[in-house]
Design an enzyme around this catalytic site. Structure first.
Site, PDB file in Angstrom:
ATOM      1  N   TYR A 245      -8.187 -11.018   2.188  1.00 40.09           N
ATOM      2  CA  TYR A 245      -9.481 -10.379   2.527  1.00 40.09           C
ATOM      3  C   TYR A 245     -10.287  -9.964   1.301  1.00 40.09           C
ATOM      4  CZ  TYR A 245      -7.024  -5.882   1.896  1.00 40.09           C
ATOM      5  OH  TYR A 245      -6.292  -4.853   1.385  1.00 40.09           O
ATOM      6  N   GLU A 246      -9.655  -9.949   0.130  1.00 35.82           N
ATOM      7  CA  GLU A 246     -10.406  -9.630  -1.091  1.00 35.82           C
ATOM      8  C   GLU A 246     -11.243 -10.838  -1.537  1.00 35.82           C
ATOM      9  OE1 GLU A 246      -8.068  -6.984  -4.026  1.00 35.82           O
ATOM     10  OE2 GLU A 246      -6.526  -7.856  -2.749  1.00 35.82           O
TER      11      GLU A 246
ATOM     12  N   SER B 122       0.824  -1.219   0.000  1.00 33.09           N
ATOM     13  CA  SER B 122       0.000   0.000   0.000  1.00 33.09           C
ATOM     14  C   SER B 122       0.852   1.260   0.000  1.00 33.09           C
ATOM     15  CB  SER B 122      -0.853   0.062   1.276  1.00 33.09           C
ATOM     16  OG  SER B 122      -1.870  -0.879   1.221  1.00 33.09           O
TER      17      SER B 122
ATOM     18  N   MET C 144      -1.934  -7.086   6.912  1.00 29.91           N
ATOM     19  CA  MET C 144      -2.874  -8.041   6.313  1.00 29.91           C
ATOM     20  C   MET C 144      -2.294  -8.737   5.074  1.00 29.91           C
ATOM     21  SD  MET C 144      -6.212  -5.575   6.524  1.00 29.91           S
ATOM     22  CE  MET C 144      -6.476  -4.495   7.945  1.00 29.91           C
ATOM     23  N   SER C 145      -0.987  -8.860   5.040  1.00 30.75           N
ATOM     24  CA  SER C 145      -0.377  -9.457   3.833  1.00 30.75           C
ATOM     25  C   SER C 145       0.905 -10.186   4.201  1.00 30.75           C
ATOM     26  CB  SER C 145      -0.073  -8.349   2.819  1.00 30.75           C
ATOM     27  OG  SER C 145       0.933  -7.486   3.313  1.00 30.75           O
TER      28      SER C 145
ATOM     29  N   ASN D 115       0.936   3.582  10.935  1.00 30.81           N
ATOM     30  CA  ASN D 115       0.093   4.057  12.043  1.00 30.81           C
ATOM     31  C   ASN D 115       0.427   3.212  13.261  1.00 30.81           C
ATOM     32  OD1 ASN D 115      -1.437   1.933  10.247  1.00 30.81           O
ATOM     33  ND2 ASN D 115      -2.219   1.668  12.318  1.00 30.81           N
TER      34      ASN D 115
ATOM     35  N   HIS E 290      -7.765   3.957   6.511  1.00 31.78           N
ATOM     36  CA  HIS E 290      -6.886   3.581   5.394  1.00 31.78           C
ATOM     37  C   HIS E 290      -6.178   4.827   4.837  1.00 31.78           C
ATOM     38  CE1 HIS E 290      -5.282   1.210   2.156  1.00 31.78           C
ATOM     39  NE2 HIS E 290      -5.931   1.889   1.223  1.00 31.78           N
TER      40      HIS E 290
ATOM     41  N   ALA F  13       2.600  -1.951   4.310  1.00 26.86           N
ATOM     42  CA  ALA F  13       2.285  -0.952   5.323  1.00 26.86           C
ATOM     43  C   ALA F  13       1.764  -1.744   6.520  1.00 26.86           C
ATOM     44  CB  ALA F  13       1.220  -0.010   4.811  1.00 26.86           C
TER      45      ALA F  13
ATOM     46  N   HIS G 275      -3.330   0.508  -4.476  1.00 24.10           N
ATOM     47  CA  HIS G 275      -2.688  -0.613  -5.164  1.00 24.10           C
ATOM     48  C   HIS G 275      -3.030  -0.525  -6.646  1.00 24.10           C
ATOM     49  CE1 HIS G 275      -1.588  -3.292  -1.709  1.00 24.10           C
ATOM     50  NE2 HIS G 275      -2.383  -2.434  -1.113  1.00 24.10           N
TER      51      HIS G 275
ATOM     52  N   HIS H 158      -4.804  -9.777  -1.815  1.00 21.06           N
ATOM     53  CA  HIS H 158      -4.998 -10.020  -0.387  1.00 21.06           C
ATOM     54  C   HIS H 158      -6.046 -11.103  -0.160  1.00 21.06           C
ATOM     55  CE1 HIS H 158      -3.606  -5.812  -0.686  1.00 21.06           C
ATOM     56  NE2 HIS H 158      -2.949  -6.075   0.423  1.00 21.06           N
TER      57      HIS H 158
HETATM   58  N1  HPA Z   1      -3.485  -3.228  11.235  1.00 24.35           N
HETATM   59  C1  HPA Z   1      -3.514  -4.112  10.223  1.00 24.35           C
HETATM   60  N2  HPA Z   1      -3.069  -3.837   9.010  1.00 24.35           N
HETATM   61  C2  HPA Z   1      -2.551  -2.614   8.788  1.00 24.35           C
HETATM   62  C3  HPA Z   1      -2.480  -1.644   9.803  1.00 24.35           C
HETATM   63  C4  HPA Z   1      -2.975  -1.983  11.095  1.00 24.35           C
HETATM   64  O1  HPA Z   1      -2.957  -1.179  12.049  1.00 24.35           O
HETATM   65  N3  HPA Z   1      -1.911  -0.535   9.247  1.00 24.35           N
HETATM   66  C5  HPA Z   1      -1.638  -0.844   7.950  1.00 24.35           C
HETATM   67  N4  HPA Z   1      -2.028  -2.099   7.669  1.00 24.35           N
END
Ligand code: HPA
Length: 270
Positions: free
Chosen positions: A83-84, A28, A209-210, A233, A245, A111, A59, A81
């Site tokens: 989750y997709e 990302s 998540m990857s 973050n 996001h 990320a 993406h 991903h």
């Molecule tokens: N959690 C999960 N996936 C993420 C996060 C998060 O805080 N930040 C960027 N991808």
């Protein structure tokens, strides 16, 4: 999946001028690195037989092959991903395709949310190890020894030599990097504060998540892996604020220059 892979490999080989040595998976907001690739051949995922099309904001959804710092590379600008809704075999298909195209080492980027409280948004973290929290594995199902062993060793999923090289490169370039354990969650909901506390107790430093499925497959097929997380973050509950996001994309925008410069310098020394 074998048929899909052979078709994808045949199609991509027909478009490339040379065999790539290094694969890059750009997460990302980090896809800009692909714009630095010279003599680029760009192949949208939608054109590749057997490939799903990437759908997440930030993406792009294409392969970019060419030369980076004198090295033949192939980059995924955007990844697939779990989750997709894609099966993990499909999520990791591009890694097998890269291997079949001649790739020997892989740089995976993402990320991630910082779990380690000494981290700050904007930090870059070299991944030392991971925790697979997907509850499943891309290797579930029949195994072909041609692809890799039934029970692959994961004791050095992230190449120690590469981590040392990345650390040294960062130091010389005056870029500060952290090191830590990446936890791979399915998403797409961000974690709850209680989950973040649990992940910290389990030894996680960052969560995303990857990456984990791709690295499992990369190790299964014998690729050397370097992983870099951009801490976009702090994970839920660490700061008293909700996650978006947009924040993830904004922070990656800010560290883009350091990220680009670090990865290019690493590639130059591979
Ligand atoms: N959690 C999960 N996936 C993420 C996060 C998060 O805080 N930040 C960027 N991808």
């Amino acid at each position: 999946m074998k048929t899909e892979m052979n078709e994808a490999v045949k199609f991509i080989e027909g478009k490339l001028n040379s065999n790539p040595q290094t694969g890059l998976i750009l997460g990302s907001g980090l896809g800009v690195l692909a714009e630095e690739i010279e003599d680029a051949v760009i192949i949208p995922y939608t054109e590749i037989p057997g490939f799903p099309s990437s759908t997440v904001a930030g993406h792009k959804g294409q392969l970019v092959a060419g030369t980076l710092e004198g090295r033949a590379v192939i980059a995924m600008q955007g990844r697939f991903h779990f989750y997709e809704g894609y099966d993990l075999k499909l999520v990791t298909l591009p890694v097998r395709v890269m291997k079949a195209l001649g790739v020997e080492d892989l740089i995976v980027t993402n990320a991630a949310g910082g779990i380690n409280e000494s981290f700050e948004p904007g930090n870059l973290m070299l991944i030392e190890d991971h925790i697979n929290n997907f509850g499943t594995s891309p290797l579930i199902g029949p195994n072909s020894e041609e692809d890799g062993p039934r029970f692959p060793d994961m004791s050095e999923a992230y190449c120690r030599e590469r981590i040392a090289l990345a650390e040294e490169t960062a130091k010389e370039a005056g870029i500060s990097v952290r090191k830590g354990v990446y936890v791979g969650n399915t998403g797409p909901a961000y974690e709850t504060p209680a989950e973040v506390k649990m992940l910290r107790t389990l030894g996680g430093d960052a969560v995303g998540m990857s990456t984990v499925p791709e690295v499992i497959v990369a190790r299964h097929c014998g690729l050397k892996v370097l992983g870099i997380s951009c801490i976009s973050n702090m994970a839920a509950g660490i700061l008293d604020q909700p996650l978006h996001h947009e924040e993830v994309i904004e922070t990656t925008e800010k560290v883009k220059a350091d990220f680009l410069s670090l990865v290019k310098k690493i590639v130059a020394r591979l």
